[in-house]
Design a protein around this motif. Structure first.
Motif, PDB file in Angstrom:
ATOM      1  N   GLU A  36     -13.528  11.468  46.395  1.00  0.00           N
ATOM      2  CA  GLU A  36     -12.300  10.846  45.920  1.00  0.00           C
ATOM      3  C   GLU A  36     -11.062  11.548  46.471  1.00  0.00           C
ATOM      4  OE1 GLU A  36     -13.971   9.060  41.657  1.00  0.00           O
ATOM      5  OE2 GLU A  36     -13.173  11.100  41.767  1.00  0.00           O
ATOM      6  N   LEU A  51      -5.043  13.245  37.962  1.00  0.00           N
ATOM      7  CA  LEU A  51      -5.964  12.662  38.939  1.00  0.00           C
ATOM      8  C   LEU A  51      -6.607  13.751  39.790  1.00  0.00           C
ATOM      9  CD1 LEU A  51      -3.810   9.604  40.130  1.00  0.00           C
ATOM     10  CD2 LEU A  51      -5.874   9.535  38.694  1.00  0.00           C
ATOM     11  N   LYS A  53      -9.249   2.344  40.716  1.00  0.00           N
ATOM     12  CA  LYS A  53     -10.520   2.285  41.440  1.00  0.00           C
ATOM     13  C   LYS A  53     -11.463   3.369  40.903  1.00  0.00           C
ATOM     14  CE  LYS A  53     -13.636   1.764  44.754  1.00  0.00           C
ATOM     15  NZ  LYS A  53     -14.560   2.840  44.369  1.00  0.00           N
ATOM     16  N   LYS A  54     -10.921   4.556  40.681  1.00  0.00           N
ATOM     17  CA  LYS A  54     -11.683   5.691  40.146  1.00  0.00           C
ATOM     18  C   LYS A  54     -12.340   5.324  38.813  1.00  0.00           C
ATOM     19  CE  LYS A  54     -10.384  10.596  39.527  1.00  0.00           C
ATOM     20  NZ  LYS A  54     -11.126  10.640  38.282  1.00  0.00           N
ATOM     21  N   ASN A  55     -11.630   4.575  38.001  1.00  0.00           N
ATOM     22  CA  ASN A  55     -12.137   4.186  36.681  1.00  0.00           C
ATOM     23  C   ASN A  55     -12.800   2.813  36.674  1.00  0.00           C
ATOM     24  OD1 ASN A  55     -11.354   6.498  35.071  1.00  0.00           O
ATOM     25  ND2 ASN A  55      -9.253   5.887  35.606  1.00  0.00           N
ATOM     26  N   SER A  64     -10.892  14.512  40.016  1.00  0.00           N
ATOM     27  CA  SER A  64     -11.478  13.897  41.215  1.00  0.00           C
ATOM     28  C   SER A  64     -12.588  14.737  41.823  1.00  0.00           C
ATOM     29  CB  SER A  64     -10.391  13.691  42.284  1.00  0.00           C
ATOM     30  OG  SER A  64      -9.442  12.752  41.861  1.00  0.00           O
ATOM     31  N   TYR A  70      -5.313   4.270  42.920  1.00  0.00           N
ATOM     32  CA  TYR A  70      -6.344   5.300  43.008  1.00  0.00           C
ATOM     33  C   TYR A  70      -7.029   5.476  41.659  1.00  0.00           C
ATOM     34  CZ  TYR A  70      -8.340   9.971  43.668  1.00  0.00           C
ATOM     35  OH  TYR A  70      -9.186  11.043  43.726  1.00  0.00           O
ATOM     36  N   ASP A  71      -6.236   5.537  40.609  1.00  0.00           N
ATOM     37  CA  ASP A  71      -6.741   5.711  39.242  1.00  0.00           C
ATOM     38  C   ASP A  71      -7.636   4.523  38.840  1.00  0.00           C
ATOM     39  OD1 ASP A  71      -7.104   6.602  36.676  1.00  0.00           O
ATOM     40  OD2 ASP A  71      -4.964   6.760  36.188  1.00  0.00           O
ATOM     41  N   TYR A 108     -10.689  -0.174  46.752  1.00  0.00           N
ATOM     42  CA  TYR A 108      -9.320   0.352  46.805  1.00  0.00           C
ATOM     43  C   TYR A 108      -8.345  -0.768  47.163  1.00  0.00           C
ATOM     44  CZ  TYR A 108     -11.125   5.078  46.331  1.00  0.00           C
ATOM     45  OH  TYR A 108     -11.736   6.212  45.850  1.00  0.00           O
TER      46      TYR A 108
END
Lengths: 169, 169, 169, 169
Positions: B24, B16, A38-40, B20, A35-36, A46
């Motif tokens: 997200e 996280l 993909k977020k960054n 978010s 998750y981290d 994903y």
């Protein structure tokens, strides 16, 4: 509303954390890392973040994708899920072609044929993709997956349609 | 040691959660639900739990798998990732065969051929698998994936080897 | 020079005629009929003339190709040669697509996947091809081959590239 | 009765001989040669006799099949018929496997995937087959077809089922 969702998520997480054994916690850790990442923007999807693949061109122009084996991607028989192996092969072939195309073009998978040969077990699966034919409207690639002992695990061929790259994103 | 891991995971989760946005958070919620569902044996693999598929036999003996579309399974073009579609097709064909085999037998995918026809977009992808041939050592199946408007998104055929089911698990 | 060739061919033919048993003569008869039929444009290729296929559209838009089984097309196990079955499937799918395309377009096989399921034996193999997807640059078709008892003998899917029809011929 | 058939065949042959042009006579010559070669067991099937393939093992264990291009095997666009190319690939992979199996075993094609890449034109098509995986019940092979300029014309992979060899015939 985001606040309520955050509270709910936190409650759910605490409950899961308390009820998990160590092997499960490793998976939970993998999920948070994916998750981290993909977020960054360390990964574009994903699915690729979940698989934590590493890619590079080899000197001969082939394209290598490494997939670390972890409980998260296994099937109930504790082997890599066939869908993950198919994703690995598709990703390797498609990425190779997209990287050799001019910037305004993109490759989309039209067809893929996968042979499953041995169970995916061990530390890492290594996939090597080769561009068999580069045409103007169609490309053909082939790829093979090996285990830690260089045994052939799976192989595939694919037909890729070359399209004009969609704007933005 | 489990305690330390739990603390680390909780720290990571809080970080996280705070950083978010709402879209997200929906994905984070999906990840926790998948983890929970696999933990509680609602799904046999993390991959199927992540995709939240629903399965049933149709009256004519075909096998249906429904896949809700969510950001978690999309590619960067906001369509369902091709690896997920391949997983859906493989799961539908393989599950169908495993369910019609006697208890001591299992089916493993030997080969699968996937055609990608249209982008997977909308609410739900519906996959219908059909047993084309039931042999003693090999079975052949075919499957099609449709979108909300019953448009054909992808199709596949597969060859499955029939083996003696491994003990336990 | 043509005269010399004709004399040589005639000598060879007389020798073959004298040394043949009745089953062989049936094959020789098939060869001459195929040659004649291609010469008189009853078939577009020697291969289709050799197989003596008959084609027609079915009412639902599918396309049927009938293949009479004869010693000429058998393998040493007295079943239809797998290459002939592949040709039958490719012909059925390709002909179907070429017949639904506008006159200035043609379809060429980009990829074909064939499953061999049962031996091709009996009087006639019946192949039915279905257009699964009609795109502007790619079409996808599927086809099945049945024996006299409507048992599934083989099945295939194919990807066809749509090109501008070459001039003349 | 055989006498009557011989007379009819001879009448038909004389008629065809008289009405043929030189290019057609070359094809007629090929047909008689194929018939002769199958009759004398130089080839095991009429189809292989018609294609006049030559086979050999290469030093690295791969298997090579050479196919001379002739009007008899062309399609209306004067390229090698796709069904012949599929036959070439299937023959190369299947023959390779049959030759490495113990005498009491035989390989039958369960599935084959063919990619058509360039038109088959020139003097000779050269097919090289490689054994990718040798299992007890299934083997997987791959093969590529090249033209006179070593350009890739077609490629295939195949799944072969290993069975007990049927007794004699």
């Amino acid at each position: 509303m985001t606040k309520i969702l955050k509270n709910q998520l936190n409650d759910h997480f605490q409950e899961l954390l308390n009820s998990s054994n160590e092997e499960e916690l490793q998976v939970l850790s993998s999920l948070l890392k994916a998750y981290d990442d993909k977020k960054n923007n360390k990964y574009a999807t994903y699915l690729s973040a979940l698989t934590q693949i590493k890619t590079r061109f080899l000197e001969n122009g082939d394209y290598e994708v490494l997939l670390p084996i972890q409980p998260l991607i296994n099937n109930p028989l504790k082997m890599v899920h066939g869908g993950i192996t198919a994703t690995l092969l598709d990703t390797a072939m498609g990425s190779l072609i997209n990287r050799v195309l001019p910037e305004e073009k993109a490759a989309v998978t039209a067809e893929m044929n996968v042979h499953y040969i041995k169970p995916g077990i061990g530390e890492i699966l290594r996939c090597v993709a080769h561009l068999s034919h580069r045409g103007n409207s169609l490309c053909v690639a082939e790829a093979k997956v090996y285990d830690d002992n260089q045994k052939l695990i799976a192989m595939a061929t694919g037909t890729f349609a070359i399209i004009n790259r969609p704007q933005s994103q």
